[in-house]
Write a protein that holds these residues in place. Structure first.
Motif, PDB file in Angstrom:
ATOM      1  N   GLY A  67       2.430   5.163   1.590  1.00 54.24           N
ATOM      2  CA  GLY A  67       0.865   5.051   1.785  1.00 54.24           C
ATOM      3  C   GLY A  67       0.023   3.920   1.296  1.00 54.24           C
ATOM      4  N   GLY A  68       1.165   3.252   0.836  1.00 56.55           N
ATOM      5  CA  GLY A  68      -0.217   2.400   0.372  1.00 56.55           C
ATOM      6  C   GLY A  68      -0.079   1.478   1.084  1.00 56.55           C
ATOM      7  N   GLY A  69      -1.317  -0.003   0.411  1.00 48.95           N
ATOM      8  CA  GLY A  69      -1.565  -0.903   2.524  1.00 48.95           C
ATOM      9  C   GLY A  69      -2.631  -1.938   1.820  1.00 48.95           C
ATOM     10  N   LEU A  70      -3.432  -2.002   3.014  1.00 49.30           N
ATOM     11  CA  LEU A  70      -4.413  -3.239   2.543  1.00 49.30           C
ATOM     12  C   LEU A  70      -5.707  -2.420   2.903  1.00 49.30           C
ATOM     13  N   VAL A  71      -7.150  -1.943   1.678  1.00 49.15           N
ATOM     14  CA  VAL A  71      -8.106  -1.763   2.657  1.00 49.15           C
ATOM     15  C   VAL A  71      -9.655  -2.128   1.718  1.00 49.15           C
ATOM     16  N   GLN A  72     -10.458  -2.297   2.224  1.00 47.75           N
ATOM     17  CA  GLN A  72     -11.235  -3.067   1.679  1.00 47.75           C
ATOM     18  C   GLN A  72     -12.126  -2.221   0.032  1.00 47.75           C
ATOM     19  N   ALA A  73     -12.808  -2.257   0.103  1.00 48.67           N
ATOM     20  CA  ALA A  73     -13.480  -2.499  -1.091  1.00 48.67           C
ATOM     21  C   ALA A  73     -14.215  -1.172  -0.769  1.00 48.67           C
ATOM     22  N   GLY A  74     -14.426   0.412  -1.618  1.00 48.58           N
ATOM     23  CA  GLY A  74     -15.122   1.408  -0.203  1.00 48.58           C
ATOM     24  C   GLY A  74     -13.883   2.144  -0.469  1.00 48.58           C
ATOM     25  N   ASP A  75     -13.056   1.773   0.639  1.00 53.45           N
ATOM     26  CA  ASP A  75     -12.002   2.460   1.290  1.00 53.45           C
ATOM     27  C   ASP A  75     -11.745   3.821   0.163  1.00 53.45           C
ATOM     28  N   SER A  76     -10.812   4.701   1.228  1.00 48.07           N
ATOM     29  CA  SER A  76      -9.796   6.038   0.784  1.00 48.07           C
ATOM     30  C   SER A  76      -8.429   5.342   1.082  1.00 48.07           C
TER      31      SER A  76
END
Length: 123
Positions: free
Chosen positions: A8-17
């Protein structure tokens, strides 16, 4: 001995879930205390959250109010729902079981660990 696999990991932006999963085989995961830990470059592994039988949950101060740990008996899986992600949450996240509460800390002396899943939060 329990075998644990995180995903379930990954690359996201600040504020994402993101929601991490820890699937177990070999032993019922939801009947033993299970924890999520994380390690970022140059730092030691730190406690994030734990869940014990009866759905008792515990959180590090840094994630309280943003992260939620839960378990699904039917899937023998423990989840970590992460909301409001911040760049400082960037780390490899691991699940471990069984863990023990000793005083104010969590012991992983007898725990099995998963291989980890990378979470990267960009600003």
């Amino acid at each position: 001995q329990v075998l644990l696999v995180e995903s379930g990991g990954g690359l996201v932006q600040a504020g994402d879930s993101l929601t991490l999963s820890c699937a177990a085989s070999g032993r019922s995961l939801t009947s033993v205390p299970t924890g999520w830990f994380r390690q970022s470059p140059g730092k030691g592994r730190e406690f994030v959250a734990a869940i014990r039988a009866g759905d008792s949950t515990h959180y590090a101060e840094s994630v309280k109010g943003r992260f939620t740990i839960s378990g699904d008996n039917s899937k023998n899986t423990v989840y970590l729902q992460m909301n409001g992600l911040r760049p400082e949450d960037t780390a490899v996240y691991y699940c471990a079981a069984p863990i023990q509460r000793l005083g104010g800390a969590w012991s992983t002396d007898f725990a099995s660990w998963g291989q980890g899943t990378q979470v990267t939060v960009s600003s």
